[in-house]
Design an enzyme around this catalytic site. Structure first.
Site, PDB file in Angstrom:
ATOM      1  N   HIS A  59       0.840  -1.016   0.058  1.00  0.00           N
ATOM      2  CA  HIS A  59      -0.195  -0.020   0.034  1.00  0.00           C
ATOM      3  C   HIS A  59       0.792   1.095   0.085  1.00  0.00           C
ATOM      4  CE1 HIS A  59      -3.045   2.894   1.128  1.00  0.00           C
ATOM      5  NE2 HIS A  59      -4.166   2.177   0.938  1.00  0.00           N
ATOM      6  N   THR A 133      -7.174  20.908 -52.166  1.00  0.00           N
ATOM      7  CA  THR A 133      -8.679  20.220 -51.815  1.00  0.00           C
ATOM      8  C   THR A 133      -8.666  18.586 -52.219  1.00  0.00           C
ATOM      9  OG1 THR A 133      -9.959  20.704 -53.422  1.00  0.00           O
ATOM     10  CG2 THR A 133      -9.733  22.224 -51.305  1.00  0.00           C
ATOM     11  N   HIS A 134      -8.645  17.759 -51.446  1.00  0.00           N
ATOM     12  CA  HIS A 134      -8.330  16.384 -51.985  1.00  0.00           C
ATOM     13  C   HIS A 134      -7.314  16.038 -52.639  1.00  0.00           C
ATOM     14  CE1 HIS A 134     -12.991  15.782 -51.559  1.00  0.00           C
ATOM     15  NE2 HIS A 134     -12.984  17.119 -51.940  1.00  0.00           N
ATOM     16  N   SER A 256      20.623   4.931 -44.804  1.00  0.00           N
ATOM     17  CA  SER A 256      21.801   4.374 -44.739  1.00  0.00           C
ATOM     18  C   SER A 256      22.286   3.705 -46.147  1.00  0.00           C
ATOM     19  CB  SER A 256      21.742   3.252 -43.668  1.00  0.00           C
ATOM     20  OG  SER A 256      20.876   2.291 -44.366  1.00  0.00           O
ATOM     21  N   LYS A 261      18.701  11.380 -49.460  1.00  0.00           N
ATOM     22  CA  LYS A 261      17.777  11.510 -48.855  1.00  0.00           C
ATOM     23  C   LYS A 261      17.786  12.507 -47.604  1.00  0.00           C
ATOM     24  CE  LYS A 261      14.313   9.317 -49.442  1.00  0.00           C
ATOM     25  NZ  LYS A 261      14.308   7.803 -48.878  1.00  0.00           N
ATOM     26  N   GLU A 268       7.218  13.068 -39.098  1.00  0.00           N
ATOM     27  CA  GLU A 268       6.691  11.718 -39.101  1.00  0.00           C
ATOM     28  C   GLU A 268       6.651  11.282 -37.376  1.00  0.00           C
ATOM     29  OE1 GLU A 268       8.078   9.868 -43.088  1.00  0.00           O
ATOM     30  OE2 GLU A 268       9.552   9.655 -41.506  1.00  0.00           O
TER      31      GLU A 268
END
Length: 438
Positions: A59, A133-134, A256, A261, A268
């Site tokens: 407790h 849009t879309h 890697s 990149k 993310e």
């Protein structure tokens, strides 16, 4: 933020509640004043000892009172520790103190985030960008207008979070079933006031968990806003778009295998963490329903979701403030993308102008759409096509068509919208703080 949720700080807050109760009761003559003074002067926290005792007694609050009572070194005084209280008088009230401290940090983060959004919105107030849009090119906006939208949502989150934090800033010292039979409502109010908290008007053994659900909802909304912004930056950073990108440091490496990149890894990460905060909100809602006056099914959950959610949102706000502040923006690419459909984005304005000049709407729609689809399929100039369509030139001459295809006409109300969002303020003056007062 890590310190706020550390065991050492949690136990320190428990002791703060215990001391407030003892001293308030001493002032009322219900506890000997010399005992209260001794407890104040000698009571100490030993985290390791508390954990050792808890392993035996199973407790946490009993282990806490045993360890603190031993530290006082005076059994006659120590017997007044925890007088008239039940465990959750201490735990829930102390949790309110922890949440209050965590909330101050997040409120500061939100204001700082708003300030950087304010600065960057004004920096790109008149930088044309295609609105989508879309995922499809629609009509022109400015990049500053997009950021102004983020700023406005952040201001709503400041207000929502402030309200949710205020709902959490309550204590309860009303005993094992909330009937205040041992100390009475007056002592409860005085103890809470001493701690800078409002008193819950009514409680069971615990403060009711709808407050906590509202608080986690406010955190989830902040996380959702950050995810929304991060997702937009991820889309704008795609190679085919490349209108903006999150910062990429000199020695940073994106892959890697592929040295070229530059991945939106921070954005993310933010999108992933928002899922955790949202899932914690669901757990908070499930904590509302407890058996009768209390069970402990909520307790284990809150030991995770309150620290995790506040730490995550604090972290996410810090990361996104840096991303927005250092975000690279490419106005030339924005203009190139805007012009890439060779006038198609003015189809709505052309339709409106034709209707205004007397052409039946359905006829006008068909004429505009036929030219638009032909331009789309053949990758030809929409503007040149409509300029050679007698159905259209019957109503709009060359000067009128130039007005139809005028980019500045599309963006003429940006300043008016900025005034609505930020209010009138001098250059360099923060609108974030001013807007928060509205």
């Amino acid at each position: 933020m890590g310190h706020v949720w550390s065991d050492a700080n949690k136990f320190a807050k428990w002791l703060e509640v215990e001391l407030a109760a003892t001293e308030t009761l001493a002032e009322a003559g219900q506890v000997p004043k010399d005992a209260a003074a001794t407890i104040r002067g000698r009571a100490k926290i030993d985290v390791a000892q508390i954990h050792q005792l808890e392993a035996r007694v199973k407790h946490d609050v009993i282990a806490f009172t045993m360890a603190v009572g031993e530290s006082i070194g005076d059994p006659a005084a120590a017997r007044w520790l925890h007088y008239g209280l039940t465990s959750n008088d201490v735990v829930d009230t102390a949790q309110a103190l922890q949440v209050r401290d965590a909330s101050k940090l997040i409120e500061r983060d939100l204001v700082m985030f708003g300030e950087i959004l304010d600065l960057r919105a004004h920096e790109f107030r008149h930088t044309p960008q295609i609105g989508r849009t879309h995922g499809i090119h629609a009509e022109p906006i400015t990049f500053g207008l997009k950021i102004a939208n983020w700023f406005s949502e952040n201001q709503r989150n400041i207000a929502r979070f402030h309200d949710a934090s205020a709902q959490m800033a309550v204590g309860k010292i009303s005993g094992a079933v909330g009937n205040a039979s041992h100390l009475g409502p007056e002592m409860e109010e005085r103890i809470c006031k001493r701690l800078g908290l409002r008193v819950a008007a009514v409680a069971s053994q615990v403060i009711q968990r709808d407050r906590h659900a509202q608080y986690l909802s406010a955190l989830a909304l902040i996380a959702a806003m950050l995810e929304k912004i991060a997702l937009e930056i991820r889309h704008l950073q795609r190679t085919e778009v490349r209108e903006a990108e999150e910062p990429f440091s000199d020695e940073q490496r994106g892959s890697s295998a592929m040295p070229h990149k530059r991945n939106p890894v921070t954005c993310e990460q933010i999108c992933g963490l928002a899922r955790l905060v949202r899932s914690n909100m669901l757990a908070a809602f499930e904590n509302i329903a407890l058996w009768h006056e209390r069970d402990i099914s909520h307790s284990s959950v809150e030991r995770i979701i309150l620290p995790d959610s506040t730490i995550l949102v604090d972290y996410m706000l810090s990361k996104m403030t840096a991303v927005i502040g250092q975000m690279r923006v490419f106005p030339e690419r924005m203009m190139r993308n805007l012009e890439s459909t060779r006038g198609l984005i003015y189809s709505g304005q052309l339709l409106q102008d034709l209707v205004e000049k007397g052409m039946p709407r359905d006829d006008a729609y068909k004429a505009v759409q036929e030219n638009a689809m032909a331009a789309w399929e053949s990758d030809s100039s929409f503007r040149d096509r409509v300029a050679g369509d007698a159905r259209i030139t019957k109503h709009l001459d060359a000067k009128a068509l130039a007005h139809t295809f005028d980019l500045h006409r599309q963006l003429r109300y940006v300043d008016a919208i900025f005034d609505r969002v930020f209010g009138a303020h001098s250059p360099g003056e923060s609108a974030a703080g001013a807007a928060g007062k509205h």
